[in-house]
Structure formats: C-alpha cells, structure tokens
Write an enzyme that holds these catalytic residues in place. Sequence first.
Site, PDB file in Angstrom:
ATOM      1  N   THR A   1      -5.622   2.038   9.680  1.00 10.43           N
ATOM      2  CA  THR A   1      -4.668   3.016  10.222  1.00 10.43           C
ATOM      3  C   THR A   1      -5.347   4.002  11.180  1.00 10.43           C
ATOM      4  OG1 THR A   1      -3.255   2.801   8.294  1.00 10.43           O
ATOM      5  CG2 THR A   1      -3.015   4.823   9.563  1.00 10.43           C
TER       6      THR A   1
ATOM      7  N   ASP B   1      -0.866  -5.101   2.968  1.00  7.35           N
ATOM      8  CA  ASP B   1      -1.229  -3.876   3.682  1.00  7.35           C
ATOM      9  C   ASP B   1      -0.481  -3.908   5.018  1.00  7.35           C
ATOM     10  OD1 ASP B   1      -2.266  -1.628   4.832  1.00  7.35           O
ATOM     11  OD2 ASP B   1      -4.319  -2.014   4.165  1.00  7.35           O
TER      12      ASP B   1
ATOM     13  N   GLU C   1       0.797  -1.228   0.000  1.00  8.15           N
ATOM     14  CA  GLU C   1       0.000   0.000   0.000  1.00  8.15           C
ATOM     15  C   GLU C   1       0.824   1.271   0.000  1.00  8.15           C
ATOM     16  OE1 GLU C   1      -2.878   0.671   3.143  1.00  8.15           O
ATOM     17  OE2 GLU C   1      -3.703   2.359   2.027  1.00  8.15           O
TER      18      GLU C   1
ATOM     19  N   ILE D   1      -0.497  -1.846   7.551  1.00  4.58           N
ATOM     20  CA  ILE D   1      -1.505  -1.662   8.613  1.00  4.58           C
ATOM     21  C   ILE D   1      -2.839  -1.373   7.917  1.00  4.58           C
ATOM     22  CG2 ILE D   1      -2.316  -0.347  10.605  1.00  4.58           C
ATOM     23  CD1 ILE D   1       0.512   0.214  11.388  1.00  4.58           C
ATOM     24  N   ASP D   2      -3.757  -2.298   8.025  1.00  7.12           N
ATOM     25  CA  ASP D   2      -5.124  -2.055   7.565  1.00  7.12           C
ATOM     26  C   ASP D   2      -5.904  -1.587   8.788  1.00  7.12           C
ATOM     27  OD1 ASP D   2      -7.387  -1.986   5.952  1.00  7.12           O
ATOM     28  OD2 ASP D   2      -7.973  -3.997   6.584  1.00  7.12           O
TER      29      ASP D   2
ATOM     30  N   ASP E   1      -6.371  -4.539   0.719  1.00  6.08           N
ATOM     31  CA  ASP E   1      -7.385  -4.618   1.777  1.00  6.08           C
ATOM     32  C   ASP E   1      -8.075  -5.990   1.789  1.00  6.08           C
ATOM     33  OD1 ASP E   1      -7.204  -1.855   2.613  1.00  6.08           O
ATOM     34  OD2 ASP E   1      -8.388  -1.278   0.861  1.00  6.08           O
TER      35      ASP E   1
HETATM   36  C1  IPD Z   1      -9.165   1.171   5.226  1.00 10.77           C
HETATM   37  C2  IPD Z   1      -9.895   0.234   6.139  1.00 10.77           C
HETATM   38  C3  IPD Z   1     -11.345   0.646   6.258  1.00 10.77           C
HETATM   39  C4  IPD Z   1     -12.030   0.696   4.926  1.00 10.77           C
HETATM   40  C5  IPD Z   1     -11.266   1.631   3.995  1.00 10.77           C
HETATM   41  C6  IPD Z   1      -9.820   1.176   3.876  1.00 10.77           C
HETATM   42  P1  IPD Z   1      -6.560   1.624   5.589  1.00 10.77           P
HETATM   43  O1  IPD Z   1      -7.824   0.756   5.062  1.00 10.77           O
HETATM   44  O2  IPD Z   1      -9.827  -1.097   5.654  1.00 10.77           O
HETATM   45  O3  IPD Z   1     -12.083  -0.278   7.045  1.00 10.77           O
HETATM   46  O4  IPD Z   1     -13.343   1.156   5.094  1.00 10.77           O
HETATM   47  O5  IPD Z   1     -11.888   1.582   2.729  1.00 10.77           O
HETATM   48  O6  IPD Z   1      -9.127   2.053   3.010  1.00 10.77           O
HETATM   49  O7  IPD Z   1      -6.625   2.919   4.858  1.00 10.77           O
HETATM   50  O8  IPD Z   1      -6.723   1.784   7.049  1.00 10.77           O
HETATM   51  O9  IPD Z   1      -5.406   0.773   5.197  1.00 10.77           O
HETATM   52 CA    CA Z   2      -3.197   0.552   5.178  1.00  9.85          CA
END
Ligand code: IPD
Ligand code: CA
Length: 265
Positions: free
Chosen positions: A90, A85, A69, A87-88, A212
């Site tokens: 963030t 990813d 990412e 950190i999913d 994701d």
């Molecule tokens: C997000 C998270 C969030 C989702 C967003 C993503 P990130 O990822 O997964 O739950 O609703 O669409 O972008 O930005 O924290 O890696």
């Molecule tokens: Ca992320």
Amino acid sequence: MKSYQTFVEAAKTFAVDAARLANSSRKRHFSVSSKSSVNDMVTNVDKETETYLVERISREFPNDTIIAEEGGHRTGTSGISWVIDPIDGTTNFIYDFPSCTVSIGVQDNDTTVAGAVCDVMQGDIYWAGVGIGSFKNADPIHVRDGVLIENSLIGTGFGYSSARRIAQAEFLASIIGEIRDIRRTGAASLDLCYVAEGRLDGYYEVGLWPWDFTAAALIVTEAGGFVLGPKGTTPSGELTVAASTMELASFLRAKVVPHLPLADA
Ligand code: IPD
Ligand code: CA
C-alpha cells in the site's frame, strides 16, 4: 489428485480484474488513513478493491470462506478459503512506486491449492496450482539454479512498529556481509514471486500476515523453490523464508530463528 483448475482460473481472473480496478484509481485522488501505526496505511482503493473481490467471490463461490486484510471476513461451509490482500504494498501504491499487487490464495482446509498475484502497475499475473507448476502470464517460471549463499540476492521487509523495524535492521546488518546484497521493494507477495522467477535468490520476513504470503508461497514451491517457517515448511507470521535452494533457505532460517521474535509487532 483432486483438480483445482476451477480455483486456479478463478483466482487469476479475480486478481487481474481487481488489479485493473486498483490501477484505474491510481492517478485519481484517494483518501489515506492509518492502522496499527502512522506508517501502516490504508486507502479507499484498498477497501474498494477488497469489497469488489468479496462480492465477486461470494457470488461465484457462495459456500467458501473469505479471509481478507481489510476485514472482509466470511465463514463458509465448503472447506475452501480465499485468502486475500486487496493491495499488498500500500505504501508503494500511495507513492506510485511500481511494486504492489493484488494477492489471492485458495486453500482446501489448510493446504494452499491455487495462488494468483497480479502486479498492479506492470499488469503481470503470477499464478500457480498445486502440482501444475508456476507461471508468469502464459510462461512457466522457475527459480534461479545453483546459487551459492555468498552470491545470493535476498529480499526482505520491515514491519510497521519502530521497535520491530530497529530489530529487523540490526539483524540485517548481521547477515549482509555473508550474502551478495539486499533488496527491500515493499510488497512481500511480489518479492516471493521474484524468488519464483529468479529475480531474487531468497527472501525472509518476520511479521507477515497470511494474505501477504499464502498465494506467493505456492508460486515459489511450484517454481521449484523452498519455503520454510520457523520450524517446518509452513510459513507463518512469525517467520516466512523462501529461496531457490534448500541450503539457502535453511541458512536464512538458521540465522533469523535465534533472534525471534525480532521485537514485538
Ligand atoms: C506489507 C508489504 C511489505 C512488508 C510488510 C507488509 P501491506 O503489506 O508486503 O513489503 O514488508 O510486512 O505488511 O501492508 O502493504 O499490505
Ligand atoms: Ca494490504
């Protein structure tokens, strides 16, 4: 069938080790900056975790492609790709809200063959290999059986642009009367793992990125669930749907599709 055990084991180990690294930085000061909008944030911990993963994968699998990412791309020659990813979730990481993961999917050309999603704050590792099932730590997991649409607990998420969020919230209002309730926990990969283990019955989101959903989509299907995209069974940035039954997945897709693209990203 070709054995992908090496990739399953490596994805698990890398996700667990990277999650420990991120978790150890959680209580320390970290820097935050914005990406596509003021609400789309990245921290130095996201970047450091990604650097750790890219360096380790490059060392142990030097011929593979990496898609990550925060920009850590590398083109390999083996046909194997690691979709990461670091950190999913963030926003949750920044707020110390316990829903964020390290997510690692492995693809052989376009087919996902291994997936590992490590919950940073709880330490649980969700993982799957194609044809071998899904697991949480050492235990097999399975979607919840026989849920009816009207009794379904559904996860979703919102994108980072205001226009898209408003469109997504309006769409949500149009289905909430037909289901049991909604959860928005803030880490798409973990929401998908929750479908796989029966904490949620279904999930949909418009506007995700491959990092994701790649790992966790395999965890859903190997746990007996169903994953759909806007047309067939391939999830995409345009639409990702997952559910414990095909009936529920088809219901969610049929509801969302007429509203796509739910405003510009
Ligand atoms: C997000 C998270 C969030 C989702 C967003 C993503 P990130 O990822 O997964 O739950 O609703 O669409 O972008 O930005 O924290 O890696
Ligand atoms: Ca992320």
